[in-house]
Motif scaffolding. Structure first.
Motif, PDB file in Angstrom:
ATOM      1  N   ASP A   6      23.701 -48.166 -39.984  1.00 39.80           N
ATOM      2  CA  ASP A   6      22.761 -49.032 -40.685  1.00 39.80           C
ATOM      3  C   ASP A   6      23.251 -49.457 -42.070  1.00 39.80           C
ATOM      4  O   ASP A   6      22.603 -50.249 -42.744  1.00 39.80           O
TER       5      ASP A   6
ATOM      6  N   GLU B   6      24.629 -53.261 -34.971  1.00 43.40           N
ATOM      7  CA  GLU B   6      23.222 -53.648 -34.862  1.00 43.40           C
ATOM      8  C   GLU B   6      22.809 -53.728 -33.398  1.00 43.40           C
ATOM      9  O   GLU B   6      21.709 -53.297 -33.032  1.00 43.40           O
TER      10      GLU B   6
ATOM     11  N   SER C  56      19.963 -51.362 -31.554  1.00 42.05           N
ATOM     12  CA  SER C  56      18.784 -51.899 -30.876  1.00 42.05           C
ATOM     13  C   SER C  56      18.614 -51.287 -29.480  1.00 42.05           C
ATOM     14  O   SER C  56      17.536 -51.358 -28.905  1.00 42.05           O
ATOM     15  N   ARG C  57      19.669 -50.672 -28.968  1.00 40.82           N
ATOM     16  CA  ARG C  57      19.635 -50.101 -27.625  1.00 40.82           C
ATOM     17  C   ARG C  57      19.351 -48.601 -27.603  1.00 40.82           C
ATOM     18  O   ARG C  57      19.068 -48.048 -26.555  1.00 40.82           O
TER      19      ARG C  57
END
Length: 174
Positions: free
Chosen positions: A62, A74, A78-79
């Motif tokens: 991050d 990113e 998200s996964r």
């Protein structure tokens, strides 16, 4: 996966990981690279991945500033469930060392409570002089303490940074 940060810098490996970490029910991984070795071994160029992945990294996903890598990280974040252990400061690292030692990390070394405490105190007392602060450093110091009566001197040569040894020598002379 542990000690595999280099996979994040290889486009093919990175894309394979993203495919394996996708949120779809059916995750088909495939590679189009021709390989006679794979063909000879009758290994297909695709398969359905039905597993789970735990990826341990020293990279702060991050906070990545590498322009080429950031969008991929990113996409991975998200996964997945992303957990930062927040071991950024020496204090946080020392607290983690103490926690793991208290949980029995050195038990198999059979040092006894007194010597085990001396090992931890050595790490605490030399925290600003260590070449590396990690659980491995504690294990190295414990191994020396287990087999050498003059273990602090040996630890100073093998676990302190060059600058740390110099600083300790200056402090001892004063």
């Amino acid at each position: 996966f542990d000690d595999c940060d280099s996979a994040l810098f290889d486009e093919l490996q990175l894309n394979m990981m993203k495919a394996a970490m996708d949120t779809k029910k059916k995750r088909k991984l495939c590679w189009m690279k021709e390989s006679t070795a794979l063909e000879k071994s009758d290994i297909p160029n695709s398969f359905v991945f039905e597993g789970s992945i735990i990826f341990l990294s020293n990279i702060k996903f991050d906070q990545c500033k590498v322009r080429k890598l950031a969008p991929h990280l990113e996409a991975i974040m998200s996964r997945v469930h992303y957990l930062d252990l927040c071991l950024d400061t020496r204090r946080e690292q020392l607290l983690r060392v103490k926690q793991v030692v208290d949980a029995g990390m050195l038990k198999d070394r059979k040092l006894g409570k007194k010597l085990e405490s001396e090992v931890v105190n050595y790490v605490y007392d030399n925290v600003d002089h260590l070449a590396e602060l990690s659980l491995r450093t504690v294990l190295k110091v414990a191994d020396l303490a287990q087999f050498d009566d003059n273990w602090q001197k040996a630890a100073s040569y093998t676990c302190l940074s060059h600058q740390g040894r110099k600083t300790k020598m200056i402090e001892a002379q004063q």
